[in-house]
Motif scaffolding. Structure first.
Motif, short mmCIF file in Angstrom:
data_model
loop_
_atom_site.label_atom_id
_atom_site.label_comp_id
_atom_site.label_asym_id
_atom_site.label_seq_id
_atom_site.Cartn_x
_atom_site.Cartn_y
_atom_site.Cartn_z
N ALA A 81 0.98 4.07 -3.09
CA ALA A 81 0.92 5.53 -2.91
C ALA A 81 2.12 6.20 -3.58
CB ALA A 81 0.85 5.87 -1.43
N SER A 115 -3.38 4.75 0.07
CA SER A 115 -2.78 3.85 1.06
C SER A 115 -3.78 3.28 2.05
CB SER A 115 -1.70 4.57 1.85
OG SER A 115 -2.27 5.50 2.75
N GLU A 120 0.82 -1.21 0.00
CA GLU A 120 0.00 0.00 0.00
C GLU A 120 0.85 1.26 0.00
OE1 GLU A 120 -2.96 -0.42 3.07
OE2 GLU A 120 -4.03 -1.93 1.92
N ILE A 121 1.97 1.25 0.66
CA ILE A 121 2.89 2.39 0.64
C ILE A 121 3.48 2.52 -0.76
CG2 ILE A 121 5.07 3.31 1.55
CD1 ILE A 121 2.61 3.52 3.47
N PHE A 129 0.44 6.69 7.89
CA PHE A 129 0.99 6.67 6.54
C PHE A 129 2.36 7.36 6.51
CE2 PHE A 129 1.61 8.97 2.51
CZ PHE A 129 1.74 7.89 1.66
#
Length: 178
Positions: free
Chosen positions: A79, A100, A75-76, A107
């Motif tokens: 982003a 994210s 997910e990072i 985050f």
């Protein structure tokens, strides 16, 4: 052991499967040739390094790390890929956060840990690198380049460029023009 080499890291079957799965994911991403590929490849490689070092340090903790590690890093990286593909747009933090699915604080902590800088500094770096390319390879005005790189104000662009590159955009163009 050949030549007297003794490995200090041994993987049990589950750890070995985990590393093999990560290698397979990395190869699939490499072959897919999609936007953000470099970022994901780097994140998968870093995840493999971290997992192997953790397996080496403490073979009993890896199950907990594997369950959360894949999702967080993916997910990072998503982003980061979003920033790489949309750097020319105005990107408020909320738009980046949407990629994210984390709170802003979490985050920023995860992103900073993975990329060794906060997300907005990462985005600024992408914009400055692109500006350098445009300054070297085109005759576009500073104002056009600023706009194409996601800066709404050419004066702000010039100040940020100078603070990152130790010269103004026009000085950079003169130094690097062929």
């Amino acid at each position: 052991t050949p030549q007297g080499f003794q490995s200090r890291l041994t993987l049990d079957a589950e750890q070995f499967r985990t590393i093999c799965q990560l290698i397979d994911i990395t190869i699939a991403e490499y072959n897919a040739v999609q936007p953000g590929r470099k970022t994901l490849l780097l994140s998968y490689f870093m995840q493999m390094v971290v997992l192997l070092s953790r397996f080496y340090d403490d073979r009993n903790r890896y199950q907990r790390l594997v369950k959360t590690g894949h999702r967080e890093i993916a997910e990072i990286a998503t982003a980061a890929a979003f920033m790489e593909n949309h750097y020319m747009e105005t990107l408020p933090m909320q738009r980046i956060l949407a990629e994210s699915h984390y709170s802003q604080r979490h985050f920023i902590r995860l992103f900073s840990s993975a990329y060794h800088m906060p997300p907005l500094k990462y985005l600024l770096g992408i914009r400055i690198r692109h500006a350098c390319t445009l300054l070297r390879e085109t005759d576009l005005s500073i104002m056009e380049i600023a706009t194409m790189c996601g800066f709404e104000d050419s004066n702000y662009f010039s100040r940020i460029f100078r603070s990152n590159m130790d010269c103004s955009p026009s000085e950079y163009r003169k130094k690097t023009s062929v």
